[in-house]
Design an enzyme around this catalytic site. Structure first.
Site, PDB file in Angstrom:
ATOM      1  N   TRP A  21       0.993  -1.190  -0.029  1.00  0.00           N
ATOM      2  CA  TRP A  21      -0.240  -0.361  -0.238  1.00  0.00           C
ATOM      3  C   TRP A  21       0.595   1.133  -0.122  1.00  0.00           C
ATOM      4  CZ3 TRP A  21      -2.169   3.139   4.431  1.00  0.00           C
ATOM      5  CH2 TRP A  21      -2.875   4.347   3.996  1.00  0.00           C
ATOM      6  N   TYR A  54      -4.838  -1.046  -4.364  1.00  0.00           N
ATOM      7  CA  TYR A  54      -3.549  -0.391  -4.407  1.00  0.00           C
ATOM      8  C   TYR A  54      -2.951   0.634  -5.754  1.00  0.00           C
ATOM      9  CZ  TYR A  54      -3.722  -2.151   0.084  1.00  0.00           C
ATOM     10  OH  TYR A  54      -3.851  -2.733   1.586  1.00  0.00           O
ATOM     11  N   SER A 155     -11.479  -7.777   5.792  1.00  0.00           N
ATOM     12  CA  SER A 155     -11.002  -6.584   6.827  1.00  0.00           C
ATOM     13  C   SER A 155     -11.545  -5.324   7.159  1.00  0.00           C
ATOM     14  CB  SER A 155     -10.080  -6.098   5.357  1.00  0.00           C
ATOM     15  OG  SER A 155      -9.160  -4.917   5.817  1.00  0.00           O
ATOM     16  N   TRP A 210      -2.262  -4.478  10.274  1.00  0.00           N
ATOM     17  CA  TRP A 210      -2.008  -3.698   9.196  1.00  0.00           C
ATOM     18  C   TRP A 210      -1.804  -2.138  10.177  1.00  0.00           C
ATOM     19  CZ3 TRP A 210      -4.761   0.763   8.071  1.00  0.00           C
ATOM     20  CH2 TRP A 210      -6.125   0.913   7.945  1.00  0.00           C
ATOM     21  N   ALA A 214       1.452   3.111  12.406  1.00  0.00           N
ATOM     22  CA  ALA A 214       0.346   3.938  12.363  1.00  0.00           C
ATOM     23  C   ALA A 214       0.771   4.458  11.104  1.00  0.00           C
ATOM     24  CB  ALA A 214       0.398   4.831  13.492  1.00  0.00           C
ATOM     25  N   GLN A 295      14.069   1.009   5.648  1.00  0.00           N
ATOM     26  CA  GLN A 295      13.400   0.912   7.282  1.00  0.00           C
ATOM     27  C   GLN A 295      12.806  -0.894   7.547  1.00  0.00           C
ATOM     28  OE1 GLN A 295      11.019   3.252   4.686  1.00  0.00           O
ATOM     29  NE2 GLN A 295      11.311   5.142   5.534  1.00  0.00           N
ATOM     30  N   ASN A 299      13.404  -2.480  10.735  1.00  0.00           N
ATOM     31  CA  ASN A 299      11.696  -3.510  10.927  1.00  0.00           C
ATOM     32  C   ASN A 299      12.140  -4.546  11.640  1.00  0.00           C
ATOM     33  OD1 ASN A 299      11.018  -0.577  11.277  1.00  0.00           O
ATOM     34  ND2 ASN A 299       9.879  -0.709   9.168  1.00  0.00           N
TER      35      ASN A 299
END
Ligand code: NDP
Length: 323
Positions: A21, A54, A155, A210, A214, A295, A299
């Protein structure tokens, strides 16, 4: 990497997975997308999440191309799509929603764009008030019987509607929903922890959660304003900026307390926030988003933190971020 069952199903997903996304087909180029998928795969990620909506289908196209280019073995990874928002730029009434027609058309289009013969997971991206739930349950069951989908789910559906879908499936001996894809992070906990609580035992529901950061807020990157190279700086995502930052400063304050505690613990905030999501046993996999490989690498360290930190620390994080 750690692997977890998708609810009570036999499917084992990596505890950390990669989503498309905002990034694939939009914010980042094809070579960056390729590097992200390759890095995720090299770290044991086996689930790649996507949706028809998306970048109007472009995210699926790019993901399909790079997975094919990397020659990932089809039996070694899982890929998803979601139906509801449509992919056509000029969406006509039959090109969106959860009608039997659109569910079938959207699945066929996703299979082509992702260059696969079946979707491992297929989600109803939102509830559709204009389609009876039974019509959608039958449509999903048909796709499974045709071999085009392995597991279907929802979802951001309310618990009552998920239960209704499961009940319809049980009554007619159809395949019911296996998983739900809700937002879950330190600033948004109620749906996963309270609303869905009875469904885990009752239906064996799995969750693919997901926005663990945030949308980046929990990294602390928005404390001094929005960096020009971040998703929230994109004019077409002004709606997301409003919802992520909030309008009364409360979310920024709570994120600030979280980042301060991460500094006190001597760990980077991003993997810490992600690891916290994994402390919930009802989370099957946490969907990561990344616009750069660095990133993603940071993560993915969440897995190590999970073993390193103790119960008391997780409770401190919850206290620090509570409203
Ligand atoms: P996150 O909350 O983790 O946000 C990811 C973004 O945060 C990145 O793209 C990047 O944005 C920033 N970021 C990530 N890591 C770091 C870091 N270490 N340091 C600094 N900034 C960082 O997840 P997403 O909101 O992207 O959601 C993940 C996936 O979940 C999606 O790809 C999608 O598959 C799924 N999803 C599903 C939804 C649904 O309705 N079912 C809704 C939303 C997402 P930047 O560099 O631009 O600042």
């Amino acid at each position: 990497m750690q692997y977890r069952r998708l609810g009570s199903s036999g499917l084992q997903l990596s505890a950390l997975s990669l989503g498309a996304w905002v990034t694939f087909g939009s914010q980042i180029g094809r070579s960056e997308a390729r590097e992200l998928v390759a890095t995720a795969w090299d770290h044991g990620v086996n689930f790649f999440d996507n949706a028809e909506g998306y970048a109007n289908g472009a995210a699926e196209q790019v993901m399909g191309d790079v997975i094919a280019d990397l020659r990932l073995p089809r039996d070694g990874y899982c890929v998803s799509s979601k139906v509801f928002f449509g992919a056509a730029a000029d969406r006509r009434p039959t090109q969106r929603g959860l009608s039997r027609k659109h569910v079938r058309d959207a699945c066929d289009a996703a299979l082509k764009r992702l260059r696969v013969e079946h979707l491992d997971l297929y989600f109803c991206h939102r509830p559709d008030p204009d389609t009876p739930v039974a019509e959608t349950v039958w449509a999903m069951d048909t796709l499974i019987r045709q071999g085009k989908v392995l597991y279907w789910g929802t979802s951001e559906w309310p618990a009552t509607l998920i239960r209704e879908a499961a009940q319809i499936a049980r009554t007619h001996h159809l395949h019911g929903p296996t998983m739900e894809q809700p937002e879950y992070n330190l600033l948004k906990r109620a749906r996963v922890e309270l609303e869905y609580a009875p469904l885990y035992a009752e239906l064996g529901l799995g969750t693919t959660v997901w926005s663990p950061l945030a949308s980046g807020l929990l990294t602390g990157k928005y404390t001094g304003g929005v960096p020009a190279d971040s998703r929230l700086a994109q004019p077409e995502l002004a709606w997301l900026k409003r919802s992520v930052l909030g309008d009364d400063g409360d979310r920024l304050t709570r994120a600030g307390r979280f980042v301060a505690l991460a500094a006190e613990l001597g760990v980077a905030p991003a993997p810490l926030a992600i690891a916290w999501c994994l402390t919930n046993p009802h989370v099957s996999t946490v969907l990561l988003g990344a616009s750069r490989t660095a990133q993603l690498i940071e993560n993915l360290q969440a897995i190590e933190l999970l073993d390193r930190l103790d119960e008391a620390t997780w409770r401190r994080l919850e206290a620090a971020t509570s409203a």
